[in-house]
Motif scaffolding. Structure first.
Motif, PDB file in Angstrom:
ATOM      1  N   SER A  45       0.839  -1.191   0.000  1.00  0.00           N
ATOM      2  CA  SER A  45       0.000   0.000   0.000  1.00  0.00           C
ATOM      3  C   SER A  45       0.876   1.243   0.000  1.00  0.00           C
ATOM      4  O   SER A  45       2.089   1.163  -0.215  1.00  0.00           O
ATOM      5  CB  SER A  45      -0.933  -0.013   1.215  1.00  0.00           C
ATOM      6  OG  SER A  45      -1.899   1.012   1.108  1.00  0.00           O
ATOM      7  N   ASP A  46       0.254   2.374   0.263  1.00  0.00           N
ATOM      8  CA  ASP A  46       0.933   3.659   0.224  1.00  0.00           C
ATOM      9  C   ASP A  46       1.713   3.921   1.512  1.00  0.00           C
ATOM     10  O   ASP A  46       1.458   3.305   2.549  1.00  0.00           O
ATOM     11  CB  ASP A  46      -0.092   4.784   0.040  1.00  0.00           C
ATOM     12  CG  ASP A  46      -0.828   4.649  -1.278  1.00  0.00           C
ATOM     13  OD1 ASP A  46      -0.156   4.532  -2.316  1.00  0.00           O
ATOM     14  OD2 ASP A  46      -2.076   4.665  -1.265  1.00  0.00           O
ATOM     15  N   TYR A  47       2.633   4.867   1.408  1.00  0.00           N
ATOM     16  CA  TYR A  47       3.333   5.364   2.588  1.00  0.00           C
ATOM     17  C   TYR A  47       2.305   6.031   3.505  1.00  0.00           C
ATOM     18  O   TYR A  47       1.304   6.574   3.026  1.00  0.00           O
ATOM     19  CB  TYR A  47       4.370   6.415   2.194  1.00  0.00           C
ATOM     20  CG  TYR A  47       5.734   5.871   1.885  1.00  0.00           C
ATOM     21  CD1 TYR A  47       6.757   5.965   2.814  1.00  0.00           C
ATOM     22  CD2 TYR A  47       6.016   5.281   0.655  1.00  0.00           C
ATOM     23  CE1 TYR A  47       8.030   5.483   2.529  1.00  0.00           C
ATOM     24  CE2 TYR A  47       7.274   4.795   0.368  1.00  0.00           C
ATOM     25  CZ  TYR A  47       8.281   4.899   1.311  1.00  0.00           C
ATOM     26  OH  TYR A  47       9.524   4.409   1.034  1.00  0.00           O
ATOM     27  N   PRO A  48       2.550   6.023   4.801  1.00  0.00           N
ATOM     28  CA  PRO A  48       1.661   6.785   5.683  1.00  0.00           C
ATOM     29  C   PRO A  48       1.842   8.286   5.428  1.00  0.00           C
ATOM     30  O   PRO A  48       2.926   8.731   5.028  1.00  0.00           O
ATOM     31  CB  PRO A  48       2.125   6.413   7.087  1.00  0.00           C
ATOM     32  CG  PRO A  48       3.460   5.786   6.935  1.00  0.00           C
ATOM     33  CD  PRO A  48       3.595   5.323   5.529  1.00  0.00           C
ATOM     34  N   ASP A  49       0.780   9.038   5.630  1.00  0.00           N
ATOM     35  CA  ASP A  49       0.872  10.495   5.590  1.00  0.00           C
ATOM     36  C   ASP A  49       1.321  10.965   6.968  1.00  0.00           C
ATOM     37  O   ASP A  49       1.121  10.279   7.972  1.00  0.00           O
ATOM     38  CB  ASP A  49      -0.484  11.120   5.263  1.00  0.00           C
ATOM     39  CG  ASP A  49      -0.925  10.847   3.836  1.00  0.00           C
ATOM     40  OD1 ASP A  49      -0.054  10.866   2.933  1.00  0.00           O
ATOM     41  OD2 ASP A  49      -2.125  10.630   3.627  1.00  0.00           O
ATOM     42  N   VAL A  50       1.929  12.138   7.014  1.00  0.00           N
ATOM     43  CA  VAL A  50       2.311  12.718   8.296  1.00  0.00           C
ATOM     44  C   VAL A  50       1.421  13.928   8.535  1.00  0.00           C
ATOM     45  O   VAL A  50       1.414  14.877   7.742  1.00  0.00           O
ATOM     46  CB  VAL A  50       3.802  13.118   8.320  1.00  0.00           C
ATOM     47  CG1 VAL A  50       4.158  13.769   9.647  1.00  0.00           C
ATOM     48  CG2 VAL A  50       4.683  11.908   8.061  1.00  0.00           C
ATOM     49  N   VAL A  51       0.642  13.858   9.619  1.00  0.00           N
ATOM     50  CA  VAL A  51      -0.267  14.935   9.988  1.00  0.00           C
ATOM     51  C   VAL A  51       0.007  15.288  11.443  1.00  0.00           C
ATOM     52  O   VAL A  51      -0.058  14.428  12.324  1.00  0.00           O
ATOM     53  CB  VAL A  51      -1.745  14.505   9.805  1.00  0.00           C
ATOM     54  CG1 VAL A  51      -2.676  15.624  10.239  1.00  0.00           C
ATOM     55  CG2 VAL A  51      -2.013  14.081   8.372  1.00  0.00           C
ATOM     56  N   ASP A  52       0.341  16.542  11.680  1.00  0.00           N
ATOM     57  CA  ASP A  52       0.677  17.000  13.032  1.00  0.00           C
ATOM     58  C   ASP A  52       1.748  16.117  13.671  1.00  0.00           C
ATOM     59  O   ASP A  52       1.629  15.695  14.823  1.00  0.00           O
ATOM     60  CB  ASP A  52      -0.573  17.031  13.922  1.00  0.00           C
ATOM     61  CG  ASP A  52      -1.596  18.052  13.452  1.00  0.00           C
ATOM     62  OD1 ASP A  52      -1.184  19.092  12.899  1.00  0.00           O
ATOM     63  OD2 ASP A  52      -2.806  17.792  13.635  1.00  0.00           O
ATOM     64  N   LYS A  54       2.415  13.082  13.251  1.00  0.00           N
ATOM     65  CA  LYS A  54       2.009  11.704  13.518  1.00  0.00           C
ATOM     66  C   LYS A  54       1.752  10.994  12.200  1.00  0.00           C
ATOM     67  O   LYS A  54       1.244  11.586  11.247  1.00  0.00           O
ATOM     68  CB  LYS A  54       0.738  11.665  14.369  1.00  0.00           C
ATOM     69  CG  LYS A  54       0.933  12.207  15.761  1.00  0.00           C
ATOM     70  CD  LYS A  54      -0.330  12.081  16.564  1.00  0.00           C
ATOM     71  CE  LYS A  54      -0.087  12.663  17.955  1.00  0.00           C
ATOM     72  NZ  LYS A  54      -1.275  12.609  18.781  1.00  0.00           N
ATOM     73  N   ASP A  55       2.119   9.707  12.155  1.00  0.00           N
ATOM     74  CA  ASP A  55       1.854   8.911  10.963  1.00  0.00           C
ATOM     75  C   ASP A  55       0.370   8.568  10.893  1.00  0.00           C
ATOM     76  O   ASP A  55      -0.214   8.106  11.879  1.00  0.00           O
ATOM     77  CB  ASP A  55       2.660   7.612  10.989  1.00  0.00           C
ATOM     78  CG  ASP A  55       4.139   7.834  10.757  1.00  0.00           C
ATOM     79  OD1 ASP A  55       4.498   8.866  10.143  1.00  0.00           O
ATOM     80  OD2 ASP A  55       4.941   6.987  11.180  1.00  0.00           O
ATOM     81  N   VAL A  56      -0.207   8.811   9.721  1.00  0.00           N
ATOM     82  CA  VAL A  56      -1.593   8.436   9.457  1.00  0.00           C
ATOM     83  C   VAL A  56      -1.554   7.387   8.358  1.00  0.00           C
ATOM     84  O   VAL A  56      -1.199   7.679   7.216  1.00  0.00           O
ATOM     85  CB  VAL A  56      -2.437   9.657   9.022  1.00  0.00           C
ATOM     86  CG1 VAL A  56      -3.861   9.231   8.693  1.00  0.00           C
ATOM     87  CG2 VAL A  56      -2.415  10.731  10.109  1.00  0.00           C
ATOM     88  N   TYR A  57      -1.901   6.167   8.734  1.00  0.00           N
ATOM     89  CA  TYR A  57      -1.775   5.035   7.821  1.00  0.00           C
ATOM     90  C   TYR A  57      -2.977   4.943   6.889  1.00  0.00           C
ATOM     91  O   TYR A  57      -4.070   5.417   7.221  1.00  0.00           O
ATOM     92  CB  TYR A  57      -1.605   3.735   8.619  1.00  0.00           C
ATOM     93  CG  TYR A  57      -0.298   3.726   9.368  1.00  0.00           C
ATOM     94  CD1 TYR A  57       0.877   3.366   8.724  1.00  0.00           C
ATOM     95  CD2 TYR A  57      -0.230   4.122  10.697  1.00  0.00           C
ATOM     96  CE1 TYR A  57       2.090   3.381   9.390  1.00  0.00           C
ATOM     97  CE2 TYR A  57       0.978   4.145  11.370  1.00  0.00           C
ATOM     98  CZ  TYR A  57       2.132   3.771  10.708  1.00  0.00           C
ATOM     99  OH  TYR A  57       3.332   3.797  11.368  1.00  0.00           O
TER     100      TYR A  57
END
Length: 111
Positions: A45-52, A54-57
């Motif tokens: 799947s995709d890389y996690p996004d980084v929001v604030d 924190k990793d968002v999977y």
């Protein structure tokens, strides 16, 4: 690498070899917390996004309660080094190299 599907590690290694280790925009997710295994299934799947900070999977990862197993960039780097040091490396050699990197944060010497 085809994303959003489960593949055995054997199939993932074969696909990476076919693509000649060039596409690294994926991550492997799985239930395993220990060593990788050729016959285990992993979600590509995709890389996690980084929001604030924190990793968002990806949603599919969260819904299935999977763990991040390997970043595509790291996986490709480990395989390139392993195949450079041992051009005829077997799938078992490559899994050993990936596991070695996971536990030691350095490349496995083949010499």
């Amino acid at each position: 690498m085809r994303k959003h599907q489960f593949f055995s590690l054997t199939d993932i290694l074969e696909q990476v070899k076919l693509e000649q280790c060039t596409q690294d925009d994926f991550c492997l997710y799985g239930n395993d917390e220990g060593d990788l295994a050729l016959d285990s299934l992993y979600l590509v799947s995709d890389y996690p996004d980084v929001v604030d900070d924190k990793d968002v999977y990806p949603v599919e990862v969260v819904e299935r309660n999977l763990n991040l197993v390997y970043y595509g960039e790291q996986l490709i780097d480990v395989l390139i080094v392993a195949l450079d040091e041992k051009p005829g490396a077997s799938p078992h050699d490559l899994v050993d190299a990936l596991n070695y990197y996971n536990w030691n944060d350095t490349f496995m010497p083949f010499a």
